[in-house]
Design a protein around this motif. Structure first.
Motif, PDB file in Angstrom:
ATOM      1  N   ARG A  52       0.954  -1.336  -0.086  1.00 60.60           N
ATOM      2  CA  ARG A  52      -0.019   0.000   0.019  1.00 60.60           C
ATOM      3  C   ARG A  52       1.044   1.293  -0.050  1.00 60.60           C
ATOM      4  O   ARG A  52       0.807   2.113  -0.836  1.00 60.60           O
ATOM      5  N   ILE A  53       1.883   1.409   0.903  1.00 59.89           N
ATOM      6  CA  ILE A  53       2.649   2.452   0.928  1.00 59.89           C
ATOM      7  C   ILE A  53       3.517   2.628  -0.451  1.00 59.89           C
ATOM      8  O   ILE A  53       3.834   3.702  -0.702  1.00 59.89           O
ATOM      9  N   ILE A  54       3.859   1.844  -1.066  1.00 60.44           N
ATOM     10  CA  ILE A  54       4.426   1.743  -2.277  1.00 60.44           C
ATOM     11  C   ILE A  54       3.550   2.524  -3.185  1.00 60.44           C
ATOM     12  O   ILE A  54       3.898   3.334  -3.990  1.00 60.44           O
ATOM     13  N   ARG A  55       2.356   1.886  -3.406  1.00 62.93           N
ATOM     14  CA  ARG A  55       1.450   2.442  -4.607  1.00 62.93           C
ATOM     15  C   ARG A  55       1.027   3.902  -3.870  1.00 62.93           C
ATOM     16  O   ARG A  55       0.749   4.777  -4.861  1.00 62.93           O
ATOM     17  N   ASP A  56       0.777   4.294  -2.588  1.00 60.36           N
ATOM     18  CA  ASP A  56       0.327   5.601  -2.222  1.00 60.36           C
ATOM     19  C   ASP A  56       1.412   6.609  -2.776  1.00 60.36           C
ATOM     20  O   ASP A  56       1.203   7.742  -3.146  1.00 60.36           O
ATOM     21  N   THR A  71       2.089  15.468  -0.913  1.00 61.92           N
ATOM     22  CA  THR A  71       3.108  14.459  -0.396  1.00 61.92           C
ATOM     23  C   THR A  71       2.401  13.625   0.682  1.00 61.92           C
ATOM     24  O   THR A  71       1.556  14.190   1.357  1.00 61.92           O
ATOM     25  N   VAL A  72       2.751  12.409   0.768  1.00 62.76           N
ATOM     26  CA  VAL A  72       2.691  11.468   1.941  1.00 62.76           C
ATOM     27  C   VAL A  72       3.366  12.126   3.005  1.00 62.76           C
ATOM     28  O   VAL A  72       4.611  12.530   3.054  1.00 62.76           O
ATOM     29  N   PRO A  73       2.422  12.318   4.290  1.00 63.54           N
ATOM     30  CA  PRO A  73       3.269  12.772   5.432  1.00 63.54           C
ATOM     31  C   PRO A  73       4.439  11.993   5.809  1.00 63.54           C
ATOM     32  O   PRO A  73       4.632  10.831   5.764  1.00 63.54           O
ATOM     33  N   MET A 124       2.699  22.025   8.308  1.00 68.60           N
ATOM     34  CA  MET A 124       2.460  20.992   7.233  1.00 68.60           C
ATOM     35  C   MET A 124       3.627  20.156   7.145  1.00 68.60           C
ATOM     36  O   MET A 124       3.437  18.860   6.872  1.00 68.60           O
ATOM     37  N   LYS A 125       5.049  20.630   7.169  1.00 67.39           N
ATOM     38  CA  LYS A 125       5.998  19.729   7.092  1.00 67.39           C
ATOM     39  C   LYS A 125       5.869  18.559   8.261  1.00 67.39           C
ATOM     40  O   LYS A 125       6.264  17.561   7.758  1.00 67.39           O
TER      41      LYS A 125
END
Ligand SMILES: Cc1cc2nc3c(=O)[nH]c(=O)nc-3n(C[C@H](O)[C@H](O)[C@H](O)COP(=O)(O)OP(=O)(O)OC[C@H]3O[C@@H](n4cnc5c(N)ncnc54)[C@H](O)[C@@H]3O)c2cc1C
Ligand code: SF4
Ligand code: SF4
Lengths: 432, 476
Positions: free
Chosen positions: A190-194, B85-87, B169-170
């Motif tokens: 999941r984290i790879i695809r996210d 971005t992902v956190p 945010m960061k």
């Protein structure tokens, strides 16, 4: 007495420092062809991603080595004359030694795939590979990484940070599920695809094709699919680097064979760290440990041995940690060892970024996995070593939490869920 | 046979280092990001026009079009940059960036900020255009027209807020970072900007509750350039302010530092720290980790402390005697301190050199408050940074991003706790560590701080039974 240490990685350096502490007079030389100074190999990715400069990955200031009177030699050793106690360097020089420690690390596996030596195809292990990566990703529109694992995901993260589109081609049914239980492995998928990377599971590399310019242009999978790509990262694991001892009297199995004091089969020559295979009589399977922590621990022990002490390597409770993109992972004890009668308790947060697994047998808790949670090494280790039962561990979870202050604590929820699972498992056990 | 890839390798990593790798196809800037940057640029343009020409000067419209647009555009830029971005830790390219890696943008910014401080301290009349720009706000807050200090206070507060929101945010995956950032933002706005101006509006002394001696040296100096104006203020609250300030210096400092470490002030309350933790965050990695910097730090920070203590004592002796006992020494020292330490060190070098020397130059090499808090922290505090067993793999992220130049790794890789006078408890080392090795903690006693508490609950009990001196095995 002159002790020569071949390899300035964590194993060689840990040995040198221990030896220096115990024997202030010893003449010690560290040799490496890779770098002038010791640096942290796991930090390779951060150099590339621009989190740190190369200098920042060196654990000690440059002045440290002279202060400790540890001589550094940069160069490749191409031959060992065990009889004459001499090393032969690329370029013709040679060096005499009284004691020699082989701490040559690992090298990337290659499985004889057609096209694996094409330009644009590489692994990731050392500064040479890092340098090569700079050349190899120029103008790349699609990269493929073959073979999952820890280094693969790091390479993927590196390329991703430079906005190079990445697709993983993995043999397993779920990322790294040869090591991780299914649920944790699913979190990784999941984290790879996210993160926006491609992931092809249950796919084998068949062949790497070259384009008109002679560089890699595509890969072909076992189901005949062709993926166009201008870069292929090969990360199907590592194996001990034993090149330099081939054709010597030093015996080699998968790694350089040593006893639990790291003596090789030749007197005065030792081997430790990634490159060593520790023969454990009676255990059936020899010990091959290829991570940073074990290199450090083995290095310390062999440092004592070379100083003349009677020291033996006794691996303690296993642990390891890693970070997959933004997901931290810790493991303690025996998870994924398929022990007879083992049972699992597993909690996962609904955000799929936090999870905890407890593995137990009738001896008590034997292992723990943590995803997105930081737990205290000493607490987990002690529970396992003391053979604490599930109830005790669940009662004391808070004690082990190592997350930063103000982080949301999940222990109450975890305890509730895992208690329920534990009760059910025991009821089932009693019924059976 | 050694492979040719090794034998042929001849790169000199020491001399050449590793530059920025090539970029891939990349991700294009989104429309929103473009608009945000455009808004910021328009704001800067308006600022220059209004400042220089006087057009719309003193009007709300002028203020909104200039500073208002810059702040909104800036916040939006940061928001959009991280929102996609992902956190997680996003330090990609920090080393390569021109602004963050001592490139020409960094040097340019350094020049601009330094120049601003020079004008502010020594040529305030040149800032007149900007002063009038912020008049309308000053009228409501302080009940009178702005002066250059009002302009400075506003810019300072805006910087803390815009870059504070960036920190939010960061670090949206890290509540410790969010809570302490919120704290410095609120303190800056409330105690260091709005309240002092309101006090002025109500004809009370302009007092800053978030600063005290020795950082705000004059709050304990006798005479007119010290507490005189407070004590003799017609409103009589001035006396209470002096008492409050003394209480902060001599009671709150040791007590709070005992329980929480110096961080309660340096990265939760202090305005200088607040600016360093927000505006300074992009440059924290530039602080020098060399042994030379560390030797300099030890001499310089305690020297400043000695100078300020001696100056204060001399001033009081003069004051008590009723005549200058040491000739002109005391007032001269006081004046020089204000000039060299207060203005040049804390302002020009401390903030102006953020993009070159990192964000905490003043806090690390000069601040006498930090020196006092640091001594308490080192000698008598429950605070420590704990190391998680043997999990450190010496990557160096913690040391690289420690704004105080502490070589955190050198402790972590030996499994030792970090107990350093200079640590401001920002928690960034723990945040960036990819192996979760570090944790900022307030222990149950100060006695075990060097070796770590593996079992805090057991420790609490045993320390209650046996007193604080629990013998701890030093781990090798
Ligand atoms: C990208 C990457 C990420 C990793 N991340 C982690 C992690 O997060 N956690 C973890 O626990 N482990 C990690 N590892 C594994 C870890 O880095 C190794 O286990 C560890 O570095 C092994 O140390 P060592 O000293 O035994 O060998 P090495 O570090 O490999 O050092 C051996 C040195 O000897 C030199 N050498 C070898 N042969 C010769 C010769 N003939 N002449 C001259 N010099 C020679 C090599 O060039 C090398 O510099 C990672 C590895 C890689 C590649
Ligand atoms: S040691 Fe860690 S908490 Fe302390 S100042 Fe440095 S980065 Fe901040
Ligand atoms: S960031 Fe973590 S793993 Fe890296 S050196 Fe620091 S403590 Fe060790």
């Amino acid at each position: 007495m002159h002790t020569v240490i071949l390899g300035n990685g964590i194993t060689g350096v840990s040995a040198a420092l221990r030896l220096r502490t115990l024997d202030p007079q010893r003449e010690i030389t560290l040799i490496s062809g890779e770098s002038d100074y010791h640096y942290s190999r796991p930090a390779l990715m951060y150099i590339f991603m621009g989190h740190m400069r190369y200098q920042d990955t060196k654990p000690y200031p440059d002045s440290f080595w002279d202060q400790q009177r540890l001589r550094r030699v940069r160069g490749w050793v191409v031959g060992i004359d065990a009889q004459a106690r001499r090393l032969h360097m690329h370029g013709g020089e040679s060096m005499a030694f009284d004691q020699l420690l082989l701490a040559t690390g690992s090298k990337s596996n290659k499985f004889g795939w057609p096209g694996q030596d094409l330009p644009g195809v590489q692994g990731l292990y050392d500064l040479m590979d890092l340098r090569l990566l700079y050349e190899n990703i120029r103008g790349v529109e699609q990269a493929v990484i073959v073979g999952g694992g820890l280094i693969g995901i790091e390479l993927g993260e590196m390329l991703h940070s430079r906005h190079v589109p990445v697709t993983f081609v993995v043999r397993e049914a779920s990322y790294w599920d040869n090591v991780l239980p299914a649920e944790e492995s699913a979190m990784l998928n999941r984290i790879i695809r996210d993160a926006g990377m491609g992931l092809r599971l249950q796919t084998n590399l068949q062949e790497i094709h070259a384009g008109a310019d002679g560089r890699v242009a595509a890969i072909e999978t076992d189901d005949g699919e062709r993926i166009d790509c201008q870069f292929v990262g090969l990360t199907p694991g590592v194996s001990p680097n034993v090149e330099v001892v081939r054709d010597t009297a030093i015996e080699v199995g998968r790694g350089i064979l040593v006893d639990d004091s790291f003596h090789t089969t030749v007197d005065g020559i030792y081997a430790a760290g990634d490159c060593a295979e520790i023969v454990t009589p009676g255990e059936g399977r020899n010990l091959l440990q290829q991570v940073w922590y074990t290199g450090k621990a083995q290095g310390r022990v062999v440092g004592e041995v070379m100083a003349g002490r009677d020291a033996h390597y006794r691996p303690g409770t296993w642990y390891n940690s890693a970070k997959f993109l933004d997901l931290e992972y810790q493991t303690y004890g025996q998870v994924g060892f398929h022990l007879p009668g083992e049972k699992h308790l597993f909690w996962e947060h609904s955000d799929h970024r936090h999870a905890l697994r407890i593995v137990y047998t009738d001896r008590g808790v034997v292992g723990m996995n943590l995803m997105g949670l930081r737990y205290r090494h000493r607490s987990c280790e002690r529970w396992i070593e003391e053979g604490r039962d599930v109830d005790y561990v669940l009662d004391h979870l808070e004690e082990a939490n190592f997350d930063p202050e103000f982080f949301r604590r999940h222990e109450v929820e975890i305890r509730g869920v895992l208690r329920g699972q534990y009760r059910d498992q025991r009821a089932r056990g009693a019924a059976a | 046979m050694i492979e040719s890839r090794a034998l042929d390798y001849s790169f000199d990593e020491e001399a050449l280092g590793f530059e920025a790798p090539p970029r891939g196809a990349g991700v294009a800037r989104t429309l929103g990001q473009g608009l945000a940057v455009a808004a910021m640029a328009a704001g800067f343009l308006a600022l220059v026009v209004v400042w220089a020409s006087g057009w719309m000067r003193g009007s709300w419209l002028g203020l909104f079009l200039s500073l208002g647009l810059i702040a909104t555009g800036g916040t939006a830029t940061f928001y959009l940059r991280f929102a996609g971005t992902v956190p997680g830790i996003r330090h990609d390219g920090v080393v390569f960036g021109s602004a963050t890696g001592r490139g020409w943008i960094g040097w340019g910014l350094g020049l601009v900020i330094t120049g601003f401080y020079i004008l502010l301290y020594w040529f305030p009349q040149t800032l007149e255009g900007g002063v009038h720009l912020v008049d309308p706000l000053s009228q409501i807050l302080a009940g009178k027209g702005a002066d250059h200090w009002f302009l400075y206070g506003l810019l300072y507060t805006l910087a803390v807020w815009v870059f504070g929101l960036r920190m939010f945010m960061k670090y949206r995956h890290n509540r410790y970072q969010q809570v302490r950032t919120a704290s410095v933002m609120i303190v800056q706005l409330g105690l260091s900007f709005v309240l002092p101006n309101l006090l002025k509006a109500f004809h009370q002394p302009e007092f800053y509750f978030s600063y005290f001696w020795p950082l705000k040296w004059s709050y304990l100096w006798p005479g007119d350039f010290g507490i005189g104006w407070l004590v003799h203020h017609p409103s009589r609250v001035g006396l209470w302010m002096v008492i409050f300030g003394a209480g902060m210096s001599f009671v709150a400092t040791p007590v709070l530092t005992y329980f929480f470490g110096k961080r309660w002030y340096c990265s939760w309350v202090c305005g200088c720290g607040g600016l360093a933790e927000t505006l300074g965050d992009p440059w924290r990695q530039l602080s020098s980790k060399s042994p030379r910097a560390w030797r300099l730090e030890r001499v310089s920070i305690y020297s400043v402390l000695v100078i300020i203590v001696v100056t204060t004592v001399l001033l009081w002796i003069d004051y008590a005697a009723g005549h200058p006992v040491f000739g002109a020494a005391a007032p001269l020292l006081a004046k020089w301190y204000g000039f060299f330490i207060g203005a040049i060190f804390a302002g020009v070098i401390g903030v102006g050199f953020y993009p070159i020397l990192g964000s905490r130059v003043w806090c690390r090499f000069g601040c006498p408050q930090a020196a006092v808090l640091g001594l308490w922290q080192k000698l008598f505090s429950r605070f420590r940074i704990t190391t998680n067993g043997d999990q450190c793999m010496s990557c160096g992220n913690c040391s690289a991003f420690c704004e105080m130049g502490i070589d955190v790794r050198s402790y972590a890789e030996r499994g030792e706790n970090i107990v350093r006078a200079s640590c401001v408890g920002c928690g960034i080392c723990a945040a960036v560590c990819p192996r979760g090795v570090l944790k900022l903690e307030n222990g149950t006693t100060h006695a075990d701080r060097f070796y770590g508490a593996d079992r805090p609950l057991d420790l609490l009990i045993s320390s209650a039974l046996r007193g604080p001196d629990i013998p701890f095995e030093r781990r090798d």
